[in-house]
Write an enzyme that holds these catalytic residues in place. Structure first.
Site, PDB file in Angstrom:
ATOM      1  N   ASP A 346      29.647  33.015 -37.893  1.00 13.95           N
ATOM      2  CA  ASP A 346      30.242  32.841 -39.211  1.00 13.95           C
ATOM      3  C   ASP A 346      30.400  31.338 -39.399  1.00 13.95           C
ATOM      4  O   ASP A 346      30.726  30.629 -38.451  1.00 13.95           O
ATOM      5  CB  ASP A 346      31.600  33.543 -39.237  1.00 13.95           C
ATOM      6  CG  ASP A 346      32.292  33.339 -40.565  1.00 13.95           C
ATOM      7  OD1 ASP A 346      31.632  33.522 -41.595  1.00 13.95           O
ATOM      8  OD2 ASP A 346      33.479  32.971 -40.560  1.00 13.95           O
ATOM      9  N   ASP A 545      36.273  35.009 -37.096  1.00 10.40           N
ATOM     10  CA  ASP A 545      37.709  35.174 -36.874  1.00 10.40           C
ATOM     11  C   ASP A 545      38.023  36.672 -36.859  1.00 10.40           C
ATOM     12  O   ASP A 545      37.240  37.497 -37.332  1.00 10.40           O
ATOM     13  CB  ASP A 545      38.541  34.400 -37.903  1.00 10.40           C
ATOM     14  CG  ASP A 545      38.492  35.025 -39.275  1.00 10.40           C
ATOM     15  OD1 ASP A 545      38.904  36.198 -39.392  1.00 10.40           O
ATOM     16  OD2 ASP A 545      38.050  34.359 -40.225  1.00 10.40           O
ATOM     17  N   ASP A 549      36.521  38.846 -40.477  1.00 13.97           N
ATOM     18  CA  ASP A 549      35.241  39.301 -39.939  1.00 13.97           C
ATOM     19  C   ASP A 549      35.365  40.578 -39.120  1.00 13.97           C
ATOM     20  O   ASP A 549      34.409  40.958 -38.445  1.00 13.97           O
ATOM     21  CB  ASP A 549      34.634  38.188 -39.065  1.00 13.97           C
ATOM     22  CG  ASP A 549      34.406  36.911 -39.854  1.00 13.97           C
ATOM     23  OD1 ASP A 549      34.095  37.027 -41.054  1.00 13.97           O
ATOM     24  OD2 ASP A 549      34.559  35.826 -39.283  1.00 13.97           O
TER      25      ASP A 549
END
Lengths: 662, 127
Positions: A346, A545, A549
């Site tokens: 991410d 995180d 996520d």
């Protein structure tokens, strides 16, 4: 070790007296068939019984307890093996008429004694080595501070750490340990968090920052409010999670469990069938050969090596990971992490810091940088726009002059207008200035260049003149590029996933060396993108995180949650990286691979050892090269095999991780 | 074939079959965990060369507390693992160690020592 020493002391004379062909005077003093020899055998028999009763008693009690549960274990094999050798010898001594020929009348007390001595020694060495595999968790437990200094009734008093309650104000002096988790209220210091996060550099702490219990304060003093105490602290959670992971099972262990369930009774059956075959078809004296083969078969089999192969490696591997600030949740996660070929990162908060900051200030001709920032900060003071915080932080950091403004007016999606005396200040997009008839002139080139780098340009104008451009971006973490390079070196494809527009995403990807980017993905669609990669046949890890996520972390084959200080128990993740650095992903993959390699080595060793050792003990080589294994050699091999498995697992502790420098 | 060989062969084969039957074909009814006042189903388990009882029947959907008491020093049994429930506990000799879990759907789950040598079974029955 007392049990071993007793058996060893008895073993020396028993072995010497058992081989008249090797020690000549024995044959002279105790001729075969003489009363002296019978007396000697009787003494040896009593000594051997003492060894079995004292040094080997756990084998017999263990075997008996197992039989009561209709289960067999290593104790069963050793007890039957040594017991059979002793009983055969007793029969030879007391009832020689039972034996069909005179040359069958012999004793094997040396087998009973030496096998017991060797197996007891092997077990002692194994217990010592097993203790070392769990050193990591013991070190973690030892980190917990014993006392804390808290403010009670205006007084600073020292109390046992168990008495600290949430909302207590805790005082940490220079050089003292932080006793529990909390939020800093007063003071400034650097705290060494390496024991929890694996980060070697001390971390600066000031009011509002989080401190983690069991970390070491360096030079400054801190006062903080306790937020997590007792079993809720990060350290307690880490110890619990590592303990649970160490007791979990690597998937391959389930296959081993099935084999282990059948193994010991199968060895007993093999030993009986070996006895029958050697009695029926073996050379004379058949009864003696058959007994030796049956006893050797029982002794050489090592169910322990099989049983310990994976748990020992798992314990050492997860402990090693914990010392680097990596919490691996279970054996499943470890095995899955070993197989990964794709890592999805991410962008926000994983590759980047996750907080926008001013990266560049380009002033117009005749204007200085501080003036541009000062004007922008004045305009943004009352703004709630996410980018305003970055400008205000930068202004505070650079200590620019504060100027008074009035008539705040926000034009959503465009910018802000305030009055500075009689002149307006405008901060916002190019179109916002253009609408006011202001020409940015040469600043446009700078703004275009900044945008190409993935930054957001913000124009600043005073009166009717453009004063400068401020670039705002979420900065890349210092070690992201090096960590991504290290992941690629491990043979992993790195994919970046982000909700940002393609231009910003590509710019960040270029900076950190990522060639596959999935941009403009809504948070709820990240899990779908992970699934798409899995459908390409990839084994995918997602790093993000633990909150936004969570679905993607759960969808991935392995979910790595970037930790946020004290919040280590992130539910959706298979692996938690306490430090929040991407370096942890590299280390986690390396440790998983090393641990699984160790598991396979141990299992290979245990299966090969038993797979080769058992047929040899059964005498498969005898028809070809005349080799028949002695039960004493079998005992040596058996003890050595389980010690080897544990020592190999301990080797993991010395595993060197790849250097990743920022 | 001589008579002694015939006897050894017949006795040996019978012993092999006997060993297989003894260790591999045991069937136990198991002991039902008893309900206690705080809503838990509770059962004491003695750890000594194995688990007594080694088969415990519990009802699905109600929390279970197994109280392990280890009465030996052999290293094999120093930890109990309930892998299907994600639970484990070290068992110091002479101490009662509670292990709690929530049984889900009906089915059979093993509990073992860390090496998988000692084995017990939890049978989850429908409520």
């Amino acid at each position: 070790m007392r049990k071993f020493r007793f058996a060893a002391v008895v073993a020396v004379p028993v072995v010497l007296l058992s081989y008249p062909s090797v020690v000549p005077f024995v044959g002279d003093i105790f001729p075969r068939g003489s009363a002296q020899l019978k007396a000697l055998w009787a003494v040896m028999g009593i000594a051997a019984l003492a060894v079995l009763a004292y040094s080997g008693n756990q084998f017999f009690t263990g075997a008996w307890q197992g039989l009561r549960h209709r289960s067999a274990n290593m104790h069963t094999l050793i007890a039957i093996g040594t017991g059979a050798a002793w009983l055969y010898s007793g029969a030879a001594l007391l009832l020689p008429a039972l034996f069909p020929t005179a040359d069958m009348v012999d004793v094997y007390y040396d087998v009973a004694v030496v096998v017991t001595a060797l197996v007891v020694l092997g077990m002692a060495m194994e217990v010592k080595a097993r203790g070392k595999t769990s050193e990591a968790i013991e070190k973690l437990i030892a980190l917990a501070p014993k006392t804390a200094r808290v403010l009670r009734g205006g007084q600073e008093i020292e109390v046992p750490v168990e008495q600290v309650v949430v909302d207590d104000v805790v005082v940490v002096r220079p050089g003292a340990k932080v006793p529990v988790d909390g939020i800093v209220l007063e003071g400034a210091s650097a705290v060494d968090e390496s024991m929890i996060t694996g980060e070697s550099m001390p971390v600066g702490k000031s009011p509002g920052d989080e401190v983690i219990g069991a970390t070491m304060n360096t030079t400054g003093s801190l006062r903080f409010r306790a937020t997590k105490v007792g079993a809720d602290t990060a350290l307690a959670t880490i110890v619990r999670m590592v303990g649970d992971a160490q007791a979990s099972k690597v998937p391959i262990q389930r296959i081993v469990d099935v084999v282990a369930g059948y193994f010991t009774p199968a060895v007993v059956i093999a030993s009986i069938l070996g006895f029958v075959l050697w009695y029926d078809f073996g050379p004379t004296p058949a009864f003696a050969y058959a007994t030796i083969v049956a006893v050797t078969t029982l002794i050489i089999a090592c169910p322990c090596a099989l049983g310990m192969a994976t748990p020992m490696a798992l314990t050492t591997g997860t402990g090693l990971a914990a010392t680097h600030g990596i919490l691996i949740r279970s054996g499943d996660a470890l095995q899955a992490a070993k197989r990964l070929d794709t890592i999805v990162l991410d962008k926000t908060g994983t590759i980047t810091v996750g907080k926008p900051a001013v990266t560049d200030i380009v002033p117009a001709e005749g204007v200085d940088k501080d003036t541009v920032l000062s004007l922008a900060a004045a305009a943004e003071r009352d703004s709630e726009h996410p980018l305003a915080g970055a400008i205000l932080d930068s202004a505070a950091e650079r200590g620019v002059t504060r100027i008074g403004v009035s008539d705040f007016e926000a034009v959503p999606g465009h910018g802000i207008r305030v009055s500075f005396g009689s002149r307006p200040i405008r901060v916002g997009k190019r179109a916002f200035l253009e609408a006011a008839g202001i020409d940015p002139g040469a600043l446009d080139d700078a703004a275009a260049r900044l945008a190409d780098d993935g930054k957001t340009p913000v124009y600043v104008a005073i009166g009717e003149r453009a004063a400068g451009v401020i670039a705002i971006a979420d900065p890349v973490k210092p070690d992201s590029a090096a960590s991504i390079a290290a992941l690629r070196k491990l043979g992993l494809q790195v994919v970046m996933i982000t909700g940002d527009n393609r231009r910003t995403a590509d710019a960040i990807a270029r900076t950190v060396g990522i060639d596959r980017v999935v941009a403009e993905v809504l948070p709820q669609d990240k899990a779908h993108e992970v699934r798409k990669l899995q459908l390409e046949g990839r084994s995918v890890a997602m790093v993000g995180d633990g909150i936004n996520d969570a679905p993607a972390l759960a969808q991935a084959d392995v979910g790595f949650a970037i930790g946020t200080g004290t919040d280590v128990a992130i539910e959706a993740s298979d692996v938690t990286l306490i430090s929040g650095s991407l370096r942890g992903v590299v280390s986690a993959v390396e440790i998983s691979r090393a641990t699984m390699r160790n598991v396979y080595q141990n299992l290979f060793g245990a299966f090969v050892y038993n797979g080769v050792g058992l047929p040899i003990a059964l005498g498969i080589l005898y028809p070809f090269i005349g080799l028949l294994l002695s039960p004493i050699l079998a005992a040596l091999a058996m003890s050595f095999s389980s010690v080897t498995v544990v020592s190999n697992a301990n080797r993991l502790k010395r595993f060197r991780l790849q250097e990743v420098s920022a | 074939m001589t008579p002694d060989r015939i006897i050894v062969t017949v006795v040996g084969l019978a012993a092999a079959v006997g060993v297989a039957w003894f260790f591999w074909f045991k069937r136990t009814q198991g002991v039902a965990a008893s309900a206690v006042s705080d809503g838990y189903q509770e059962q004491m388990v003695l750890v000594k060369g194995g688990y007594t009882p080694d088969t415990i029947r519990v009802t699905a959907g109600r929390p279970v507390r197994l109280l392990f008491r280890r009465e030996e020093t052999a290293a094999c049994s120093e930890q109990v693992v309930l892998a299907d429930f994600g639970k484990s506990a070290p068992l110091p000799t002479g101490t009662v160690v509670p292990v709690e879990f929530m049984p889900g759907d009906p089915g059979e789950h093993e509990f073992t020592c860390q090496m998988g040598m000692l084995r017990g079974k939890i049978i989850v029955e429908a409520a």
